[in-house]
Design a protein around this motif. Structure first.
Motif, PDB file in Angstrom:
ATOM      1  N   PHE A 153       0.144  -0.313  20.332  1.00  0.00           N
ATOM      2  CA  PHE A 153      -0.339  -1.052  19.309  1.00  0.00           C
ATOM      3  C   PHE A 153      -2.046  -0.875  19.242  1.00  0.00           C
ATOM      4  N   ARG A 154      -2.306  -0.883  20.365  1.00  0.00           N
ATOM      5  CA  ARG A 154      -4.032  -0.695  20.706  1.00  0.00           C
ATOM      6  C   ARG A 154      -4.253   0.752  20.229  1.00  0.00           C
ATOM      7  N   TYR A 155      -3.565   1.689  20.474  1.00  0.00           N
ATOM      8  CA  TYR A 155      -3.788   3.210  20.262  1.00  0.00           C
ATOM      9  C   TYR A 155      -3.822   3.081  18.622  1.00  0.00           C
ATOM     10  N   PHE A 156      -3.055   2.456  17.822  1.00  0.00           N
ATOM     11  CA  PHE A 156      -3.072   2.729  16.480  1.00  0.00           C
ATOM     12  C   PHE A 156      -3.924   1.953  15.735  1.00  0.00           C
ATOM     13  N   LYS A 157      -4.468   0.818  16.235  1.00  0.00           N
ATOM     14  CA  LYS A 157      -5.545  -0.021  15.809  1.00  0.00           C
ATOM     15  C   LYS A 157      -6.945   0.833  15.740  1.00  0.00           C
ATOM     16  N   ALA A 158      -6.957   1.295  17.045  1.00  0.00           N
ATOM     17  CA  ALA A 158      -8.215   2.307  17.478  1.00  0.00           C
ATOM     18  C   ALA A 158      -8.046   3.764  16.309  1.00  0.00           C
ATOM     19  N   LEU A 159      -6.940   4.090  16.213  1.00  0.00           N
ATOM     20  CA  LEU A 159      -6.469   5.080  15.235  1.00  0.00           C
ATOM     21  C   LEU A 159      -7.354   4.877  13.800  1.00  0.00           C
ATOM     22  N   ALA A 160      -6.872   3.604  13.262  1.00  0.00           N
ATOM     23  CA  ALA A 160      -7.291   3.163  11.925  1.00  0.00           C
ATOM     24  C   ALA A 160      -8.516   2.478  11.885  1.00  0.00           C
ATOM     25  N   ASN A 161      -8.990   2.421  12.967  1.00  0.00           N
ATOM     26  CA  ASN A 161     -10.617   1.828  13.183  1.00  0.00           C
ATOM     27  C   ASN A 161     -10.352   0.287  12.539  1.00  0.00           C
ATOM     28  N   ILE A 162      -9.363  -0.560  13.136  1.00  0.00           N
ATOM     29  CA  ILE A 162      -9.432  -1.854  12.558  1.00  0.00           C
ATOM     30  C   ILE A 162      -9.465  -2.812  13.763  1.00  0.00           C
ATOM     31  N   THR A 163      -9.750  -3.912  13.713  1.00  0.00           N
ATOM     32  CA  THR A 163      -9.651  -4.949  14.599  1.00  0.00           C
ATOM     33  C   THR A 163      -8.435  -5.984  14.252  1.00  0.00           C
ATOM     34  N   ALA A 164      -8.140  -6.107  12.988  1.00  0.00           N
ATOM     35  CA  ALA A 164      -7.171  -6.971  12.409  1.00  0.00           C
ATOM     36  C   ALA A 164      -6.071  -6.192  11.632  1.00  0.00           C
ATOM     37  N   VAL A 165      -4.854  -6.591  11.633  1.00  0.00           N
ATOM     38  CA  VAL A 165      -3.982  -5.913  10.664  1.00  0.00           C
ATOM     39  C   VAL A 165      -3.707  -6.579   9.263  1.00  0.00           C
ATOM     40  N   PRO A 166      -3.154  -5.932   8.474  1.00  0.00           N
ATOM     41  CA  PRO A 166      -3.164  -6.664   7.127  1.00  0.00           C
ATOM     42  C   PRO A 166      -1.805  -7.734   7.358  1.00  0.00           C
ATOM     43  N   LYS A 167      -1.759  -8.734   6.286  1.00  0.00           N
ATOM     44  CA  LYS A 167      -0.796  -9.764   6.644  1.00  0.00           C
ATOM     45  C   LYS A 167       0.741  -8.891   6.137  1.00  0.00           C
ATOM     46  N   THR A 168       0.725  -7.919   5.475  1.00  0.00           N
ATOM     47  CA  THR A 168       2.109  -7.319   5.284  1.00  0.00           C
ATOM     48  C   THR A 168       2.019  -5.943   5.478  1.00  0.00           C
ATOM     49  N   GLY A 169       3.108  -5.419   5.823  1.00  0.00           N
ATOM     50  CA  GLY A 169       3.268  -3.897   6.033  1.00  0.00           C
ATOM     51  C   GLY A 169       3.106  -3.612   7.561  1.00  0.00           C
ATOM     52  N   VAL A 170       2.416  -4.405   8.291  1.00  0.00           N
ATOM     53  CA  VAL A 170       2.478  -4.297  10.009  1.00  0.00           C
ATOM     54  C   VAL A 170       3.152  -5.379  10.734  1.00  0.00           C
ATOM     55  N   TYR A 171       3.966  -5.033  11.562  1.00  0.00           N
ATOM     56  CA  TYR A 171       4.727  -6.307  12.040  1.00  0.00           C
ATOM     57  C   TYR A 171       4.851  -5.994  13.650  1.00  0.00           C
ATOM     58  N   THR A 172       4.924  -7.151  14.571  1.00  0.00           N
ATOM     59  CA  THR A 172       5.054  -6.901  15.913  1.00  0.00           C
ATOM     60  C   THR A 172       6.319  -7.788  16.394  1.00  0.00           C
ATOM     61  N   LEU A 173       7.027  -7.308  17.277  1.00  0.00           N
ATOM     62  CA  LEU A 173       8.132  -7.847  17.680  1.00  0.00           C
ATOM     63  C   LEU A 173       7.981  -8.319  19.357  1.00  0.00           C
ATOM     64  N   ASN A 174       8.683  -8.489  20.250  1.00  0.00           N
ATOM     65  CA  ASN A 174       8.568  -8.600  21.820  1.00  0.00           C
ATOM     66  C   ASN A 174       8.581  -7.468  22.358  1.00  0.00           C
ATOM     67  N   ASN A 175       9.416  -6.446  22.329  1.00  0.00           N
ATOM     68  CA  ASN A 175       9.281  -5.294  23.262  1.00  0.00           C
ATOM     69  C   ASN A 175       9.938  -4.138  22.183  1.00  0.00           C
ATOM     70  N   ASN A 176      10.122  -3.067  22.996  1.00  0.00           N
ATOM     71  CA  ASN A 176      10.548  -1.723  22.341  1.00  0.00           C
ATOM     72  C   ASN A 176      11.787  -1.891  22.058  1.00  0.00           C
ATOM     73  N   ASN A 177      12.801  -2.420  22.866  1.00  0.00           N
ATOM     74  CA  ASN A 177      14.172  -2.637  22.536  1.00  0.00           C
ATOM     75  C   ASN A 177      14.451  -3.226  21.265  1.00  0.00           C
ATOM     76  N   ASP A 178      13.797  -4.320  21.103  1.00  0.00           N
ATOM     77  CA  ASP A 178      13.625  -5.130  19.730  1.00  0.00           C
ATOM     78  C   ASP A 178      13.300  -4.388  18.509  1.00  0.00           C
ATOM     79  N   VAL A 179      12.510  -3.502  18.867  1.00  0.00           N
ATOM     80  CA  VAL A 179      12.097  -2.541  17.748  1.00  0.00           C
ATOM     81  C   VAL A 179      13.182  -1.595  17.353  1.00  0.00           C
ATOM     82  N   ILE A 180      13.569  -1.186  18.278  1.00  0.00           N
ATOM     83  CA  ILE A 180      15.038  -0.237  18.066  1.00  0.00           C
ATOM     84  C   ILE A 180      15.771  -0.724  17.191  1.00  0.00           C
TER      85      ILE A 180
END
Length: 301
Positions: A157-184
């Motif tokens: 997540f840190r890698y992609f925030k740095a890529l987009a040059n952002i410190t906060a993510v938008p309220k919609t379109g970007v979500y986080t779960l608990n771990n990689n297995n949950d994402v899959i």
């Protein structure tokens, strides 16, 4: 008296054996004990490395604490663990923690990791551009694509925030779960979402994930114009990690702050050795360096 004479050598043997067990193993590049914190994205390949290393050097013991980057870095900096495996080098402020105590830090890059984008098999999408990914992260998402990450404190997540040059993510379109297995699992059930995870995790997922990984597919990614990989869509395959055509690539570092020549030094050398690099290659990551093969051509004339 005869019984006493017989038992005395036995007592002596047992006492010597117990004393030998208590003697600590010397700390050298191939013996001793090491504690290390490991970004969970690379835990599987580290476990493979340790298994083979200990076959050659059985007088070694590894204690590995894995977790997300925000969790393990403080453990490394509070001096309870002196070795870390991360997808980034230490910041100047972090390095200063050891520098002010005259402890030298050695950083060894031993692999390249591709961060994969994937979606459900039923999804009509199979490709995406870096520009689209950045737009989603910045909240400009006219096509309604949605990204799902492992957790809000991970190195991915840190890698992609740095890529987009952002410190906060938008309220919609970007979500986080608990771990990689949950994402899959989530992406397998929701084909309109795009999952993000290290390619090694997809290739070497837990046994519990055997039913879910076949339900997702890797996406091809095209880089921004003017950079390597901007000519077509590339997947995070090893050759594309090595030649730089896949855009989402990060280095994997072995950071040693033991301050002496010990097991950490020996294991870091091992990771860059031919055997260590072959294990990296087998894991799905790209090795730090491809070892060349020399051929002796003999003539019958």
């Amino acid at each position: 008296m005869r019984k006493l004479i017989f038992l005395l050598p036995l007592f002596f043997f047992i006492a010597c054996k117990q004393k030998a067990k208590k003697e600590p193993v010397a700390e050298t590049p191939t013996t001793g004990t090491i504690k290390m914190v490991v970004d969970e994205s690379f835990a599987a390949v580290l476990a493979d490395q340790i298994e083979v290393f200990r076959l050659d050097y059985p007088d070694t013991k590894f204690e590995m604490l894995q977790g997300n980057e925000n969790k393990i870095v403080p453990t490394f900096l509070n001096d309870s663990v002196r070795v870390a495996v991360l997808s980034r080098m230490l910041t100047p402020e972090e390095t200063n923690f050891y520098t002010k105590r005259s402890i030298k830090i050695t950083t060894t890059r031993f692999a390249l990791d591709g961060i994969a984008l994937f979606t459900g098999n039923n999804s009509p999408d199979s490709t995406i551009t870096v520009d689209e990914v950045i737009s989603i992260l910045q909240g400009n998402n006219p096509r309604g694509k949605k990204l799902v990450f492992d957790n809000a404190y991970s190195s991915t997540f840190r890698y992609f925030k740095a890529l987009a040059n952002i410190t906060a993510v938008p309220k919609t379109g970007v979500y986080t779960l608990n771990n990689n297995n949950d994402v899959i699992k989530y992406v397998a059930a929701h084909p309109d979402y795009i999952g993000v995870a290290g390619v090694n995790w997809l290739l070497r997922g837990d046994r519990d994930m055997n039913d879910f990984i076949p339900q997702v597919k890797l996406m091809g990614v095209k880089n921004v114009k003017g950079k390597t990989g901007d000519d077509e869509f590339y997947k995070p395959e090893q050759r594309n990690l090595i030649n730089g055509k896949y855009p989402f690539v990060r280095s994997v570092y072995f950071i040693n702050a033991e301050g002496r020549t010990g097991l950490g030094t020996g294991f870091a050398t091992w990771l860059r050795s031919q055997r260590g690099q072959l294990i990296v290659l087998k894991s799905g990551l790209a090795p730090h360096k491809i070892t060349s093969r020399d051929f002796n051509l003999k003539s019958d004339n």
